[in-house]
Every structure is written in structure tokens, then in C-alpha cells.
Design an enzyme around this catalytic site. Structure first.
Site, PDB file in Angstrom:
ATOM      1  N   CYS A 168       0.832  -1.207   0.000  1.00  0.00           N
ATOM      2  CA  CYS A 168       0.000   0.000   0.000  1.00  0.00           C
ATOM      3  C   CYS A 168       0.869   1.260   0.000  1.00  0.00           C
ATOM      4  CB  CYS A 168      -0.916  -0.014   1.216  1.00  0.00           C
ATOM      5  SG  CYS A 168      -1.834   1.513   1.475  1.00  0.00           S
ATOM      6  N   GLU A 240      -6.208  -1.753  -3.198  1.00  0.00           N
ATOM      7  CA  GLU A 240      -6.097  -0.306  -3.381  1.00  0.00           C
ATOM      8  C   GLU A 240      -6.694   0.115  -4.728  1.00  0.00           C
ATOM      9  OE1 GLU A 240      -5.323   2.106  -1.450  1.00  0.00           O
ATOM     10  OE2 GLU A 240      -4.739   0.883   0.260  1.00  0.00           O
TER      11      GLU A 240
END
Length: 558
Positions: A168, A240
């Protein structure tokens, strides 16, 4: 004779108190994961949300919704890293994770607070947690508590958690760098502060130190355990991407291309070259080497209907002479064109005249191949077998497999000597009649090549004519919208005639010749952002792509 492969050029201070690990030449798991899944990050870059944000046209309401969703990440991140610290094997690891946890929380809270201060509570307001956000946070917590991995020692969970977290952080550092390159020096960009936060030296160093920590925690892991980290890393990036896709866009986005344009009103077409666009090796060299490798070492007795073949030694010498003469002749042809006066603006007609010279050269080169007997006696079965074993460029086959499922007309235009080689290459991926190939063909007699080439697409002009014939045929009145993907000078005219011409690779001859006639080469992502701004880009524009993953992200999306 071939595509112009012979002339192509073949592609701050530390944060917080997290101790920085020394970097050596050994590639750790963090870098391996990034290298392996970087193409997934490309899909994140081409999501409608990021493209609109990069262009500065993203509606404030959508931006506010995204920032508001960020509040729901603070607690799960803190909890996941708290579990990782508790499960760590030694005090040093616990200390590093504790410092990372503190820095992560500081960054999340500071970033959110600064955005609230900039935009006000009317924009960044409380909102209900959406499904994509829930999946992201559940993924982090499930990883940290061991729900996503097979039964293992708790100490392994620290590394697994860092694998999910690092993906991330690394993705946002990548997006920050890519977007900063578009707004550098522009003080009036609406989302300048958001971009600069992730591009900043502080955040980039934070990303590097997170990777260092992942490497440290993974040193003692087995191959199977490292595979688990890779899987978690990939899942983290995909979550994401889903988060970006879940943001409610108000305005129309130019990506993905197949999403923006209604196929009921438009006829969408994909054209692609083959040699060095889809492959790593020029097909002419493949066929020549096949002829040499299957040639008799000496004169042999043949049956009545068998086509006579030259010896291995003779064919080797012939191919060396043909290759040398082709390269020298091609280079000279390009230099002769470049010796003419450079165009002050885009000159398509002048380019076509120049390509006529190259077309004459290519046709003469093919004639020399036929007269040499190089391909005489080649087996059709051997050609299909070699074609079926060809390794295409990463992401190429998947792109065609995916786009064909969307009922798109896909054509391969190639000056390759043998269309059967191309068809066999794509048949290995389950693409048969769905993908249409227009190329030269070898003449066969009882499955043995006579040495002759059935000439269909010998030159750049032949390619353009074949493309226009396909593009303009049909009785329907749908608007034709086409993408052409190529890599060489032989593709220039087709690239420029298309709605979107995309160049793969780094062929110096193509760049030099195109520039000479006023063609501008723009990175694909920058071009997409310009289109989102509704900026008039003008004619004579070609887009450069770094990979087939980038083309896939632009045309089809995630």
C-alpha cells in the site's frame, strides 16, 4: 524483409526514529515483490479517479468522499501493526515495528488534518464507509491475525503484515512520483498538496524504510513463506485499485477507452504489428534460424517429390550475407531520408513520400530472400511448432485474450514472411479465428516451402493500405475508433492514421524519422491526462507505452 530491428536501440533525511537498514546488492523480498507486481500499480495509475485527479479536473465532491474514506484506515492500520509488533520474534524487530506504527499514524492523521484545513469540513465531511474501504481494512486485519495464511507460527505474521502494509505504502509513493512529474512547476493545480504529500522526500523515505523492515523480517522465511508474502503484496495492491475504482465519479473519464466509448454507436478496432511489438525476436531471424537448424549437414539423397535443400553451411553463409546487406541498406535508406530538410511542422504527406523509398527497399530485400533459396524446404509443421513455442512480451497475450472477449475487432498487420508463424503463436493462447492476421505467406508444396513468398504486406505503405481497407469496409454507419500498436518505422503511417497510435519499445530509427517529419512522442499517461483536461493535442501525436500492462490499463482498465 523485416521490421527495422537492426536499427533499434534495444529500454533525504530519515523519518521519525525508524532505524535505517544498510542496503547491499542482495535483492530483498520487498524489491522482488515490487518488480513482480509493478504492472498492477500501472492499473492503479489508469483508474478514472487517479486520471481525473492528475488532470486537476476531479470534482471536489469526489475528492472529499475519498479523503473522508481515509479516516476509516487509521484504526485498522494501527491495530494491524500492533499485532505485528506483538508477534515479532525479537526486541529489535518489535522496536522497528513500534516506530513504524508511530510514524504511520502520524502521517495518516497529519495528511487528513491538512486536507481538512485546506478544503474545509464542508468538503471533507463524515461519510459512510464504502464496501471497498471495508475490504481493504478487513484484508489488513485478517492478515495480521493470521486468517489469510495457512496455520503458521505467530512470529511469521509480522512479516506477512508488513507485506500487506508495504504494498500500500509503495503504491502511493509510486503514484506520487508519477503525478508530480505532470504538475512540476505548476502552482495552480487543484490537488497539488495531495500529490506533493506522496511525492515528498519524507514519504518516499518512509516507503523505503518500510521496505527495509519487510526485508529484515523476511530473512529467515522459507521459499513457501516468501510466496505467501508475494501473494499478500499482490492482494494489497489490488485492494487499493478497487478502492480507487469505488470512488463515485461525477464527470466523464477518458479511461478506460472501451469504457468511455459506447460500442453500440462506435466500431472499435485494435490493430497491432507483430515483430518486436508482440515478440522479443524478429520473426525473419526465427525462420532463418529454423531453416539452418533443420538443414542437412551435407548433400543428401532425396525422394522424388522432396524439395532439395542446401546444406547447413551454405544456409548459414546466405543468412549472414542477407542480414548484413539488409542492415547496411536499411541504415543507408534511413540516413538518406534524414538528410532531407527537416519539417517545421507535422508533414504526413512528406512522411509518406519518404516511406515510399523504404517500401522499395523492403520489396527488393524480400526478392533477394526468395532468390537465395533460404526458406526452401522448410516444413510447415516445424514452423507451426516454433510459432506455438514463441514467448510473447509480458502482458501481450493477456491483452488480446481480454479485448477479444469484449467483442472488439482485432487485427495483426505484419511484414513477417509467414502468417502461419503468427497464427501459431496466438493459437497457443487459445486465439484462433477471433484474431485476424494479415501478413505475407510462404508458398508450400506438400507441406514443404518452395522458397517463394506470397507477397501481401511487404512495406509500410502496404500496411497502411491494408489497415485502411479493413477500417473503411462494412456497410454499417458506426464511427470507426481504432488503436494501432507498433514499434518500428514500418508502423509509422499506421500509427499516425489511427485514433490512438501507441509505440512500444525504443526504436531509435522510428523516433528519429518521426521527429524529422514533425511527429511528437508523448508518454501515454501524460497524453491521457491531457485528454482528460480536454486539451487540444493537435495532429502528429504518438503515445509511448512502457509495457503491454500500460496499454491494457488504458484500453480495457483493471
Amino acid at each position: 524483409m523485416a521490421s527495422a530491428s537492426s536499427s533499434s536501440s534495444s529500454k533525504p533525511p530519515p523519518v521519525g526514529n525508524i532505524p535505517k537498514l544498510p542496503r547491499d546488492e542482495v535483492v530483498g523480498i520487498a524489491k522482488k515483490c515490487w518488480n513482480k507486481f509493478r504492472k498492477e500499480a500501472t492499473f492503479a495509475l489508469y483508474t478514472p479517479f487517479i486520471v481525473c485527479l492528475a488532470s486537476g479536473t476531479l470534482e471536489v465532491e469526489t475528492f472529499g468522499q475519498c479523503v473522508s474514506q481515509g479516516v476509516y484506515f487509521v484504526k485498522p492500520f494501527d491495530q494491524a501493526l500492533e499485532f505485528a509488533e506483538a508477534n515479532a520474534e525479537d526486541d529489535d524487530a518489535k522496536h522497528r515495528i513500534r516506530e513504524l506504527r508511530k510514524t504511520t499514524l502520524d502521517k495518516l492523521n497529519l495528511h487528513h488534518d491538512s486536507l481538512v484545513q485546506e478544503w474545509g469540513s464542508d468538503v471533507v465531511k463524515d461519510t459512510t464507509q464504502n464496501r471497498a474501504t471495508t475490504k481493504c481494512t478487513e484484508f489488513l486485519l485478517d492478515t495480521a491475525t493470521g486468517k489469510l495464511a495457512t496455520p503458521c507460527e505467530k512470529t511469521k505474521l509480522s512479516a506477512y503484515t508488513l507485506g500487506a502494509v508495504t504494498s500500500c505504502i509503495r503504491l502511493y509513493a509510486y503514484i506520487g512520483k508519477e503525478l508530480q512529474g505532470l504538475i512540476d512547476g505548476k502552482s495552480n493545480h487543484r490537488y497539488k498538496k495531495w500529490i506533493e504529500n506522496y511525492f515528498s522526500d519524507s514519504f518516499q523515505e518512509f516507503s523505503l524504510q518500510t521496505e527495509d523492515l519487510l526485508d529484515k523480517l523476511s530473512v529467515s522465511l522459507t521459499g513457501e513463506e516468501l510466496d505467501i508474502i508475494e501473494k499478500l503484496y499482490s492482494q494489497g495492491i489490488k485492494h487499493e485499485i478497487d478502492f480507487f475504482l469505488a470512488q463515485p465519479l461525477i464527470q466523464k473519464a477518458v479511461v478506460p477507452l472501451l469504457g468511455e466509448h459506447n460500442l453500440e454507436d462506435r466500431r472499435f478496432m485494435i490493430f497491432s504489428a507483430f515483430d518486436l511489438t508482440c515478440t522479443h525476436v524478429d520473426s525473419c531471424a526465427i525462420l532463418a534460424k529454423l531453416a539452418i537448424s533443420t538443414a542437412p549437414k551435407s548433400d543428401q539423397i532425396r525422394t522424388e517429390n522432396q524439395i532439395a535443400r542446401m546444406t547447413l553451411s551454405d544456409l548459414t553463409n546466405i543468412w549472414e550475407d542477407l542480414s548484413k546487406n539488409y542492415k547496411n541498406g536499411y541504415d543507408q535508406c534511413i540516413e538518406n531520408i534524414l538528410a532531407t530538410e527537416k519539417a517545421e511542422k507535422f508533414d504526413f504527406e512528406g512522411l509518406l513520400e519518404a516511406l515510399e523509398q523504404l517500401s522499395d527497399f523492403e520489396k527488393k530485400a524480400n526478392l533477394r530472400v526468395i532468390e537465395s533459396g533460404l526458406l526452401k524446404g522448410l516444413s510447415l509443421e516445424d514452423i507451426k511448432q516454433v510459432g506455438g513455442s514463441l514467448i510473447l512480451q509480458d502482458g501481450c497475450m493477456n491483452f488480446f485474450q481480454t479485448v477479444i472477449k469484449k467483442d472488439v475487432d482485432v487485427r495483426v498487420l505484419s511484414s513477417c514472411w509467414c502468417g502461419d508463424l503468427i497464427r501459431s503463436a496466438f493459437s497457443s493462447g487459445g486465439l484462433n479465428d477471433e484474431l485476424k492476421v494479415r501478413a505475407n505467406e510462404l508458398e508450400f508444396k506438400e507441406s514443404s516451402c518452395t522458397g517463394k513468398i506470397v507477397k501481401r504486406v511487404e512495406s509500410p505503405i502496404d500496411k497502411l493500405q491494408a489497415k485502411l481497407l479493413v477500417k473503411n469496409c462494412g456497410s454499417d454507419r458506426k464511427k470507426r475508433l481504432d488503436v494501432y500498436i507498433g514499434d518500428s518505422v514500418g508502423d509509422l503511417a499506421c500509427l499516425l492514421e489511427a485514433y490512438a497510435g501507441i509505440v512500444v519499445g525504443s526504436n531509435s530509427s522510428l523516433t528519429r524519422l518521426g521527429t524529422h517529419f514533425g511527429v511528437r512522442f508523448i508518454p501515454l499517461f501524460r497524453g491521457v491526462v491531457d485528454q482528460q483536461k480536454e486539451r487540444e493535442v493537435g495532429s502528429g501525436i504518438l503515445y509511448t507505452a512502457s509495457s503491454w500492462a500500460e496499454i491494457h490499463a488504458f484500453v480495457i482498465g483493471s
